[in-house]
Scaffold this motif. Structure first.
Motif, PDB file in Angstrom:
ATOM      1  N   ALA A  59      54.738  -1.737  59.427  1.00 61.13           N
ATOM      2  CA  ALA A  59      53.840  -1.763  60.582  1.00 61.13           C
ATOM      3  C   ALA A  59      52.787  -0.668  60.467  1.00 61.13           C
ATOM      4  O   ALA A  59      51.604  -0.872  60.781  1.00 61.13           O
ATOM      5  N   GLY A  60      53.195   0.500  60.003  1.00 62.85           N
ATOM      6  CA  GLY A  60      52.255   1.597  59.853  1.00 62.85           C
ATOM      7  C   GLY A  60      51.167   1.306  58.838  1.00 62.85           C
ATOM      8  O   GLY A  60      50.004   1.623  59.039  1.00 62.85           O
ATOM      9  N   LEU A  61      51.549   0.669  57.724  1.00 60.83           N
ATOM     10  CA  LEU A  61      50.566   0.349  56.704  1.00 60.83           C
ATOM     11  C   LEU A  61      49.563  -0.699  57.194  1.00 60.83           C
ATOM     12  O   LEU A  61      48.369  -0.608  56.917  1.00 60.83           O
ATOM     13  N   ILE A  62      50.035  -1.696  57.928  1.00 60.06           N
ATOM     14  CA  ILE A  62      49.119  -2.703  58.473  1.00 60.06           C
ATOM     15  C   ILE A  62      48.163  -2.048  59.469  1.00 60.06           C
ATOM     16  O   ILE A  62      46.962  -2.315  59.477  1.00 60.06           O
ATOM     17  N   ALA A  63      48.693  -1.180  60.328  1.00 59.50           N
ATOM     18  CA  ALA A  63      47.837  -0.482  61.292  1.00 59.50           C
ATOM     19  C   ALA A  63      46.776   0.349  60.590  1.00 59.50           C
ATOM     20  O   ALA A  63      45.658   0.505  61.085  1.00 59.50           O
ATOM     21  N   TYR A  64      47.132   0.868  59.403  1.00 59.45           N
ATOM     22  CA  TYR A  64      46.188   1.706  58.666  1.00 59.45           C
ATOM     23  C   TYR A  64      45.163   0.899  57.873  1.00 59.45           C
ATOM     24  O   TYR A  64      44.485   1.443  56.991  1.00 59.45           O
ATOM     25  N   LEU A  65      44.998  -0.363  58.202  1.00 61.84           N
ATOM     26  CA  LEU A  65      43.858  -1.114  57.687  1.00 61.84           C
ATOM     27  C   LEU A  65      42.557  -0.684  58.361  1.00 61.84           C
ATOM     28  O   LEU A  65      41.477  -1.117  57.964  1.00 61.84           O
ATOM     29  N   TRP A  66      42.651   0.172  59.402  1.00 63.79           N
ATOM     30  CA  TRP A  66      41.440   0.550  60.131  1.00 63.79           C
ATOM     31  C   TRP A  66      40.373   1.229  59.267  1.00 63.79           C
ATOM     32  O   TRP A  66      39.179   1.000  59.498  1.00 63.79           O
ATOM     33  N   PRO A  67      40.711   2.028  58.231  1.00 64.92           N
ATOM     34  CA  PRO A  67      39.616   2.575  57.418  1.00 64.92           C
ATOM     35  C   PRO A  67      38.826   1.474  56.714  1.00 64.92           C
ATOM     36  O   PRO A  67      37.600   1.537  56.631  1.00 64.92           O
TER      37      PRO A  67
ATOM     38  N   ILE B 270      33.501   2.571  65.256  1.00 63.05           N
ATOM     39  CA  ILE B 270      32.142   2.123  64.982  1.00 63.05           C
ATOM     40  C   ILE B 270      31.244   2.316  66.204  1.00 63.05           C
ATOM     41  O   ILE B 270      30.125   2.830  66.118  1.00 63.05           O
ATOM     42  N   LEU B 271      31.727   1.907  67.380  1.00 61.31           N
ATOM     43  CA  LEU B 271      30.919   2.029  68.588  1.00 61.31           C
ATOM     44  C   LEU B 271      30.705   3.483  68.995  1.00 61.31           C
ATOM     45  O   LEU B 271      29.742   3.806  69.700  1.00 61.31           O
ATOM     46  N   SER B 272      31.588   4.365  68.556  1.00 58.72           N
ATOM     47  CA  SER B 272      31.458   5.790  68.900  1.00 58.72           C
ATOM     48  C   SER B 272      30.233   6.424  68.260  1.00 58.72           C
ATOM     49  O   SER B 272      29.814   7.518  68.660  1.00 58.72           O
ATOM     50  N   ARG B 273      29.648   5.769  67.279  1.00 62.81           N
ATOM     51  CA  ARG B 273      28.443   6.309  66.648  1.00 62.81           C
ATOM     52  C   ARG B 273      27.322   6.486  67.674  1.00 62.81           C
ATOM     53  O   ARG B 273      26.421   7.305  67.486  1.00 62.81           O
ATOM     54  N   ARG B 274      27.353   5.718  68.746  1.00 62.67           N
ATOM     55  CA  ARG B 274      26.315   5.818  69.779  1.00 62.67           C
ATOM     56  C   ARG B 274      26.538   7.023  70.696  1.00 62.67           C
ATOM     57  O   ARG B 274      25.705   7.304  71.552  1.00 62.67           O
TER      58      ARG B 274
ATOM     59  N   PHE C 167      32.943  -3.316  59.134  1.00 65.79           N
ATOM     60  CA  PHE C 167      32.162  -3.455  60.358  1.00 65.79           C
ATOM     61  C   PHE C 167      30.869  -2.659  60.286  1.00 65.79           C
ATOM     62  O   PHE C 167      29.838  -3.086  60.813  1.00 65.79           O
ATOM     63  N   SER C 168      30.897  -1.497  59.635  1.00 65.65           N
ATOM     64  CA  SER C 168      29.676  -0.699  59.526  1.00 65.65           C
ATOM     65  C   SER C 168      28.626  -1.427  58.699  1.00 65.65           C
ATOM     66  O   SER C 168      27.428  -1.241  58.897  1.00 65.65           O
ATOM     67  N   GLY C 169      29.061  -2.278  57.776  1.00 67.35           N
ATOM     68  CA  GLY C 169      28.122  -3.047  56.984  1.00 67.35           C
ATOM     69  C   GLY C 169      27.392  -4.105  57.777  1.00 67.35           C
ATOM     70  O   GLY C 169      26.388  -4.642  57.316  1.00 67.35           O
ATOM     71  N   LEU C 170      27.890  -4.422  58.971  1.00 74.19           N
ATOM     72  CA  LEU C 170      27.268  -5.426  59.823  1.00 74.19           C
ATOM     73  C   LEU C 170      26.359  -4.818  60.886  1.00 74.19           C
ATOM     74  O   LEU C 170      25.744  -5.545  61.658  1.00 74.19           O
ATOM     75  N   LEU C 171      26.271  -3.502  60.925  1.00 75.64           N
ATOM     76  CA  LEU C 171      25.402  -2.837  61.895  1.00 75.64           C
ATOM     77  C   LEU C 171      23.938  -3.028  61.516  1.00 75.64           C
ATOM     78  O   LEU C 171      23.611  -3.287  60.348  1.00 75.64           O
ATOM     79  N   PRO C 172      23.018  -2.909  62.477  1.00 75.07           N
ATOM     80  CA  PRO C 172      21.588  -3.031  62.171  1.00 75.07           C
ATOM     81  C   PRO C 172      21.168  -2.068  61.066  1.00 75.07           C
ATOM     82  O   PRO C 172      21.532  -0.889  61.087  1.00 75.07           O
TER      83      PRO C 172
END
Length: 294
Positions: free
Chosen positions: A94-102, A166-170, A108-113
């Protein structure tokens, strides 16, 4: 504060998050929402003490309620899902799956403007998700249907934290003191939900109490403050790449403490997830470099 010093402070968050799974398992049988209440209460109190000592309490009144709502939703959602996942599925998997966030943050950052999604991003995603699939399938043993709810919550956990990051960048101009309010609001939200849906349970041993208190002081407390300082004032690219070591460090801690077995499946899964995230990160870095002459 220099850029190098801020980056070093940010590294502390990665080390603290490597202990998140260990302390969560050690705090059993405390249910997830109760654990949220206690740990974020501790983390928020630490933040308020630090903010008062530094004379920043007045800044908290000038921050928009929307910022507080966003931060609370991110912290509450991530940890409620994380604690629940580790109660319903094996800790290492479970921990390893959760750590897919990086990896998801890179994608997701590649989809930003102004950003583009390159082949390296797609290849990294494929390798990372292959690692996650290997965990769920447990090699040649097939699915463990009893753990599927936990695996699903762990993946939602990864989506929540990557979206929050990602949204925290704002919110780059928002002071780090706001994290204390995020923590306290998360604790306040968790308490009534705990009373409605869970039976209160406390650790049965002194070691369990120590794990719960350490969870609130470190991975669910100090880590958020030092990470905020690091990403706002330090080298955010270096910190992002370094965060890919978190799943491997977390698993090694579980193996070293005897909570998880050092199986080949866990080792290969950890390497795949880390390698996929690193490949995607290099693709992101490459787009900032000038093209070479042919």
């Amino acid at each position: 504060m220099t850029r190098q010093r801020a980056t070093s402070i940010g590294f502390l968050a990665i080390l603290l998050w490597a202990l998140l799974a260990l302390f969560t398992v050690g705090s059993a049988p405390v249910p997830p929402l109760q654990l949220n209440t206690v740990c974020f209460g501790i983390g928020g109190a630490i933040g308020l003490i630090w903010t008062r000592h530094s004379g920043g309490l007045s800044e908290l009144r000038r921050i928009s309620w929307r910022v507080y709502a966003f931060g609370t939703a991110g912290l509450f959602g991530y940890h409620a899902l994380y604690f629940s996942a580790l109660r319903l599925a094996p800790a290492a998997e479970a921990g390893l799956i959760a750590y897919l966030w990086p990896l998801l943050i890179v994608l997701f950052s590649g989809l930003l403007p102004g950003e583009t999604l390159k082949r390296g991003h797609l290849a990294g995603a494929a390798i990372g998700f292959a690692g996650a699939a290997l965990i769920v399938l447990r090699g040649a043993q097939g699915f463990q249907t009893t753990a599927l709810p936990g695996y699903g919550l762990a993946f939602l956990c990864a989506l929540t934290w990557s979206g929050y990051s990602i949204l925290s960048r704002r919110l780059g101009s928002v002071p780090t003191a706001s994290v204390a309010v995020f923590c306290l609001a998360t604790a306040a939200l968790s308490l009534p939900l705990h009373l409605m849906f869970e039976d209160t349970a406390w650790p049965a041993t002194s070691l369990g109490w120590a794990a719960m208190l350490a969870l609130g002081a470190g991975p669910v407390g100090l880590a958020f403050y030092v990470w905020d300082i690091g990403v706002k004032r330090g080298d955010i690219q270096l910190l992002g790449v370094a965060s890919y070591a978190a799943p491997l460090l977390s698993t090694l801690v579980l193996v070293a403490t005897g909570i998880a077995d050092a199986t080949r499946t866990i080792a290969i899964s950890a390497l795949l997830i880390t390698a996929g995230a690193t490949l995607a990160a290099r693709a992101s870095a490459a787009k900032t470099q000038p093209c070479e002459r042919r």
